[in-house]
Design a protein around this motif. Structure first.
Motif, PDB file in Angstrom:
ATOM      1  N   MET A   1      35.000   6.166  -5.860  1.00 12.09           N
ATOM      2  CA  MET A   1      34.604   6.854  -4.461  1.00 12.09           C
ATOM      3  C   MET A   1      34.978   5.739  -3.468  1.00 12.09           C
ATOM      4  O   MET A   1      35.577   5.933  -2.412  1.00 12.09           O
TER       5      MET A   1
ATOM      6  N   ARG B   1      38.747   5.097  -2.897  1.00  7.42           N
ATOM      7  CA  ARG B   1      39.149   6.371  -2.144  1.00  7.42           C
ATOM      8  C   ARG B   1      39.335   5.856  -0.578  1.00  7.42           C
ATOM      9  O   ARG B   1      40.331   6.339   0.073  1.00  7.42           O
ATOM     10  N   THR B   2      38.456   5.234  -0.061  1.00 10.50           N
ATOM     11  CA  THR B   2      38.296   5.118   1.383  1.00 10.50           C
ATOM     12  C   THR B   2      38.499   3.655   1.714  1.00 10.50           C
ATOM     13  O   THR B   2      38.566   3.356   3.099  1.00 10.50           O
TER      14      THR B   2
ATOM     15  N   VAL C   1      39.036   8.439  14.260  1.00  9.88           N
ATOM     16  CA  VAL C   1      38.138   9.569  14.262  1.00  9.88           C
ATOM     17  C   VAL C   1      38.670  10.440  13.020  1.00  9.88           C
ATOM     18  O   VAL C   1      37.902  10.912  12.235  1.00  9.88           O
TER      19      VAL C   1
ATOM     20  N   ARG D   1      37.996   9.038   9.737  1.00  8.68           N
ATOM     21  CA  ARG D   1      36.499   9.192   9.232  1.00  8.68           C
ATOM     22  C   ARG D   1      36.380  10.776   8.680  1.00  8.68           C
ATOM     23  O   ARG D   1      35.819  10.885   7.553  1.00  8.68           O
ATOM     24  N   LEU D   2      37.073  11.500   9.560  1.00  9.38           N
ATOM     25  CA  LEU D   2      36.637  12.988   9.162  1.00  9.38           C
ATOM     26  C   LEU D   2      37.433  13.355   7.995  1.00  9.38           C
ATOM     27  O   LEU D   2      36.936  14.087   6.986  1.00  9.38           O
TER      28      LEU D   2
ATOM     29  N   PHE E   1      37.843  11.332   5.368  1.00 12.30           N
ATOM     30  CA  PHE E   1      37.034  10.621   4.011  1.00 12.30           C
ATOM     31  C   PHE E   1      35.835  11.228   4.128  1.00 12.30           C
ATOM     32  O   PHE E   1      35.009  10.889   3.330  1.00 12.30           O
ATOM     33  N   SER E   2      35.133  12.094   5.024  1.00  5.86           N
ATOM     34  CA  SER E   2      33.691  12.812   4.989  1.00  5.86           C
ATOM     35  C   SER E   2      33.733  13.856   3.943  1.00  5.86           C
ATOM     36  O   SER E   2      34.842  14.359   3.455  1.00  5.86           O
ATOM     37  N   PRO E   3      32.368  14.101   3.724  1.00  3.90           N
ATOM     38  CA  PRO E   3      32.407  15.370   2.822  1.00  3.90           C
ATOM     39  C   PRO E   3      33.004  16.507   3.713  1.00  3.90           C
ATOM     40  O   PRO E   3      33.741  17.376   3.120  1.00  3.90           O
ATOM     41  N   PHE E   4      33.346  16.677   4.837  1.00  6.73           N
ATOM     42  CA  PHE E   4      33.849  17.658   5.600  1.00  6.73           C
ATOM     43  C   PHE E   4      35.260  17.714   5.293  1.00  6.73           C
ATOM     44  O   PHE E   4      35.825  18.864   4.923  1.00  6.73           O
ATOM     45  N   GLY E   5      35.940  16.445   5.306  1.00  4.38           N
ATOM     46  CA  GLY E   5      37.351  16.400   5.024  1.00  4.38           C
ATOM     47  C   GLY E   5      37.670  16.716   3.580  1.00  4.38           C
ATOM     48  O   GLY E   5      38.627  17.453   3.267  1.00  4.38           O
ATOM     49  N   LEU E   6      36.638  16.396   2.513  1.00  7.33           N
ATOM     50  CA  LEU E   6      36.760  16.687   1.263  1.00  7.33           C
ATOM     51  C   LEU E   6      36.943  18.352   0.870  1.00  7.33           C
ATOM     52  O   LEU E   6      37.497  18.853   0.380  1.00  7.33           O
ATOM     53  N   SER E   7      36.149  19.145   1.745  1.00  6.61           N
ATOM     54  CA  SER E   7      35.998  20.498   1.811  1.00  6.61           C
ATOM     55  C   SER E   7      37.278  21.019   2.377  1.00  6.61           C
ATOM     56  O   SER E   7      37.686  22.108   1.962  1.00  6.61           O
ATOM     57  N   LEU E   8      37.953  20.490   3.377  1.00  8.71           N
ATOM     58  CA  LEU E   8      38.864  20.920   4.007  1.00  8.71           C
ATOM     59  C   LEU E   8      40.176  21.011   3.087  1.00  8.71           C
ATOM     60  O   LEU E   8      40.775  22.041   2.863  1.00  8.71           O
TER      61      LEU E   8
ATOM     62  N   GLY F   1      43.393  10.792  -3.195  1.00  4.74           N
ATOM     63  CA  GLY F   1      42.547  11.960  -2.692  1.00  4.74           C
ATOM     64  C   GLY F   1      43.065  12.254  -1.360  1.00  4.74           C
ATOM     65  O   GLY F   1      42.788  13.372  -0.754  1.00  4.74           O
TER      66      GLY F   1
END
Lengths: 285, 347, 248
Positions: B27, B30-31, B200, B203-204, B206-213, B341
């Motif tokens: 993890m 990944r970032t 920005v 960040r988006l 690699f965030s949980p938000f991005g994972l769901s996108l 990822g």
């Protein structure tokens, strides 16, 4: 008022002839072909060259425009389009935008950037009074020719062997293959036919729609509206959509020139939200 | 009897520990910031000193890159094919122009206002693209952009109509740093905006938000069935992307002190799509690489054949698709380490 | 006896074709309930309606007595109803670790966080690792999903659904298409699911059904044809006739 309706119908019929090839590409092959207008433009320029440079009769130009665009369509289908039937829609969009760019630049290079004018035969120009309504003779001609084409088209689909093969291929490609139908050949022929119709539409529309190198871009949205609103499962759907669009556009430009385009785009968007599968699609989704 | 049990519990706990630390490592990796990312930004900064005479084209690249990064959020992450992204770019450009003319000509304020306006439009129109197939989304986005273009054309009292909007000049940034004649300060300012926006977006991503996108893009039905509220995520993404596109439009206005109706034209929406076609989608830097490639190519072609460069761009696109974009942009995967990822299918 | 999942007169038409016909079903809490039926009986349509993938034409779906008929899929997942798919519906480019992370983050309501990177949710990473180990996926956690052996993909299907901590888990043919040598692993995972999770198994394979289920509903032509304990169904001549009729 009636004149506007009449002009709108002529315009709508023309749009249908121009767009129905796209209905096939989208409905049958699930291919988003933004370059459809390029085939129409080809037909238009063929007519311009034949009439203005070689003085050939307008009536001979129409079948020639059909043939030229059909051949071009057939060749492109066999060499390029065929490879992308299974590509992503994004790839198809990029590919066909690329084709549009090429055709626009090529038309500009070969024919120049100016509007092309053609001299219609005398019996087709001017207006005729009919029960107090002024009717453009050329528009009447357009309506008659397009109506004949629509009926023929419908008959081919419904009655001939080719039509039933085409419908089988649309319904289920794999089953059709299993039945021994040569699906790629059906696709190629249909694509060529659709391109030919677009070419014919381009030839006939040179007078009504105008013709310059930006034609494929300018009318892309109109073709897409016809298909998206009409749906791809019937012939009548896109036909009605084209008529509606034609009348709305002509009426809009005449009565409310300032907001004409808003009406059309706005209606289209509302339509797409309410009936994503098309206004006249059969059954619910 | 009890000894083996004890042992197996021990091993179980150890194994679990091994798995967990491996998961943490994965993890983290990944970032990590990749070396090519650092190189890009150092390179961009270096051009300020190394290529002082090329500021104009570099500015053009920076603006296009920002616009493309914004579209990548929509296309590469959320999987929405848009043919009307210029609507937000254009609204940003006009807002910045009007703001400079009637309120204040300080650029950063104008930039923020333009972003907000574009974001509002993005939020309002996002509801129209939630449903439907690629075709209906394509049509809806295209329709909105065309309506915006028509509005700008008709509201000549406000926008100057076909003549464009002029009659303003841009003040120094924060009232301190003036735009110089060579465009150097301007370019640094654009670079900062591009850098911050990309940051920005990163960040988006690699965030949980991005994972769901990317899960939504890959399989929306399944995404909903692991609990992802698909509609809400798409609305947010579309809005954020619209803000960024609005920024890009504002930057163009700040460069030229003029807004042409061309900012809303179809070719702008198409161009930015082509930029991503060249640079690749779904890893953020595609917009930047693509913008460099596209602008340099266009520049070179329009020197060779000023009237017909469009033909060659078109040909390039056709070849790009036929050869396979994925194959051509695979080099991205080999940039030092990859972006695991984040590499995506282009479906 | 309380029903944790219930349907009332559920109906779904596709044009003139009725895929689900007045299905009223009660699934008891903690049950091992199997839903069987010949090909085309409408099993998958029913699961699609239960999980919000398809809206029903009429009728109701209730979870713990609360009506959920019109709720979107993701809300049903939050309320504890989730499923696997018959054909893999996975995120092809994700690693098992990423996919499971996603499901856990969404369950915890962290999925809308825009700023902190995924790896900084350390508890979630720990849980994901434990979950992967439990489902025999620890060794492949860093591989791309579409490159996993098919059996592992089926396990990931279940792990992904399980990560949402469901009260009711619908398994749509969990072992379909798995090669014989990987099959055992999938089946033992299914039979080891914790007792407090209600499991509805949609299955073709009768050996699996009778070894697993304590209650069975038989679906024929979209309607409930028979229902009872495993023993009752096994003994029913009508059910035999349906299956023999199919294979004849």
């Amino acid at each position: 008022m009636l004149t506007i309706l009449f002009d709108g119908i002529a315009y709508g019929m023309l749009l249908f002839i121009l767009a129905c090839g796209l209905t096939i590409t989208l409905g049958l092959m699930n291919f988003i072909n933004l370059a459809h207008g390029a085939f129409a433009m080809t037909g238009g320029y063929v007519t311009v060259v034949m009439m203005n440079r070689f003085g050939i009769s307008f009536y001979w130009c129409l079948p020639a425009a059909f043939l030229a665009s059909a051949i071009l369509g057939g060749v492109l289908e066999a060499t390029l389009y065929r490879r992308l039937y299974h590509a992503s829609h994004l790839d198809q969009v990029i590919f066909s935008v690329g084709l549009v760019f090429m055709s626009v630049a090529a038309a500009d290079y070969l024919m120049g950037g100016q509007q092309q004018l053609i001299q219609l035969p005398p019996e087709l120009s001017g207006r005729t009074e009919f029960v107090g309504v002024g009717i453009g003779r050329y528009r009447l001609f357009t309506i008659v020719v397009c109506a004949i084409l629509v009926v023929t088209f419908q008959l081919i689909l419904a009655k001939t062997r080719f039509g039933s093969r085409l419908r089988a291929a649309v319904d289920d490609r794999r089953v059709a293959m299993g039945l021994g139908i040569n699906v790629p050949a059906v696709f190629a022929l249909t694509f060529a036919f659709g391109s030919g119709l677009a070419g014919l539409g381009g030839a006939m529309g040179a007078e009504i729609l105008g013709l310059d190198p930006n034609f494929p871009l300018k009318f892309m949205i109109y073709f897409l509206i016809v298909v998206a609103v009409g749906g791809t499962s019937t012939v009548s759907g896109p036909f009605l959509a084209a008529l509606l669009l034609g009348v709305a556009d002509v009426a809009g430009k005449y009565h409310v020139p300032a907001i004409g385009p808003f009406v059309i785009y706005g209606l289209m968007i509302i339509m797409l939200i309410l009936r994503p599968a098309g206004l006249f699609a059969r059954g619910g989704r | 009897m009890s000894l083996p049990v004890q042992e197996s519990v021990q091993t179980g706990a150890e194994e679990q520990h091994v798995d967990q630390s491996r998961a943490h490592r994965l993890m983290q990796r990944r970032t990590t910031v990749r070396s090519f990312e650092i190189l890009i930004w150092l390179g961009a900064l270096a051009t300020v000193y190394l290529l002082p005479s090329k500021m104009l084209i570099l500015t053009e690249i920076a603006i296009l890159a920002l616009f493309a990064v914004s579209l990548d959020l929509v296309l590469g992450f959320a999987g929405i094919v848009s043919l009307g992204h210029a609507a937000f770019f254009g609204l940003g450009a006009y807002t910045a122009g009007l703001f400079a003319r009637y309120v204040t000509a300080e650029p950063v304020a104008g930039l923020l206002v333009a972003g907000a306006a574009a974001g509002l439009l993005g939020y309002a129109t996002s509801f129209l693209i939630l449903r439907g197939s690629d075709l209906t989304r394509l049509m809806t986005t295209l329709g909105i952009a065309l309506m915006m273009a028509e509005a700008a054309n008709q509201m000549a009292w406000l926008t100057g109509g076909a003549d464009g909007l002029s009659g303003f000049s841009i003040d120094p940034i924060f009232g301190l740093v003036p735009f110089d004649l060579w465009g150097r300060n301007g370019f640094i300012y654009y670079l900062v905006v591009l850098f911050l926006s990309t940051l920005v977006a990163r960040r988006l991503a690699f965030s949980p938000f991005g994972l769901s996108l990317k899960a939504i893009k890959s399989n929306p039905v399944r995404a909903a069935l692991v609990g992802v509220p698909v509609r809400r995520r798409l609305i947010t993404t579309y809005t954020v992307a619209a803000v960024m596109a609005g920024f890009a439009g504002a930057l163009l206005t700040h460069t030229t002190s003029f807004v042409s109706p061309d900012v809303l034209a179809f070719h702008r929406s198409a161009d930015v799509l082509l930029v991503l076609a060249i640079g690749g989608t779904g890893y953020l830097y595609g917009g930047i690489f693509g913008a460099i490639g596209f602008t340099l190519l266009k520049d070179a072609l329009s020197v060779v054949t000023p009237q017909y460069w469009m033909f060659w761009i078109g040909l390039l696109l056709v070849i790009l698709v036929l050869v396979g974009r994925a194959r051509l942009t695979r080099w991205v995967d080999d940039l030092g380490e990859r972006l695991p990822g984040l590499r995506g299918t282009n479906r | 006896m309380t029903a944790v999942l219930e349907t009332r007169d559920l109906k779904r038409r596709f044009g003139a074709f009725v895929a689900t016909n007045d299905v009223s079903l009660k699934i008891e809490r903690g049950a091992r309930h199997a839903l069987i039926g010949p090909n085309g009986a409408g099993k998958t349509t029913l699961v699609n309606i239960l999980t919000g993938v398809l809206p029903p034409t009429s009728g109701q779906v209730l979870l713990d007595g609360e009506e959920i008929t019109n709720l979107p899929s993701h809300t049903r997942v939050k309320k504890g109803l989730t499923r696997t798919f018959q054909i893999n519906q996975l995120f092809a480019d994700y690693t098992p670790l990423e996919a499971v992370m996603l499901a856990i983050l969404e369950r915890e309501g962290l999925g809308s966080r825009l700023w902190a990177v995924v790896g900084s949710y350390r508890k979630t990473v720990d849980e994901a690792a434990a979950l992967l180990a439990r489902f025999g996926l620890a060794s492949v956690m860093a591989d791309r999903t579409n490159r996993l052996p098919y059996g592992k993909q089926r396990l990931l299907e279940i792990a992904l659904a399980f990560a949402s901590k469901p009260r009711v888990l619908l398994l749509d043919e969990p072992a379909a298409g798995v090669p014989e040598d990987e099959r055992h692993e999938v089946l033992s995972i299914v039979s080891d699911l914790p007792a407090d999770v209600t499991v509805v198994l949609i299955e073709h394979d009768m050996d699996l059904v009778f070894s697993f289920a304590n209650r069975i509903s038989v679906l024929v032509a979209g309607a409930i044809f028979a229902e009872g304990t495993a023993a009752e169904i096994a003994a029913s001549p009508d059910v035999k006739a349906v299956y023999l009729g199919e294979s004849a």
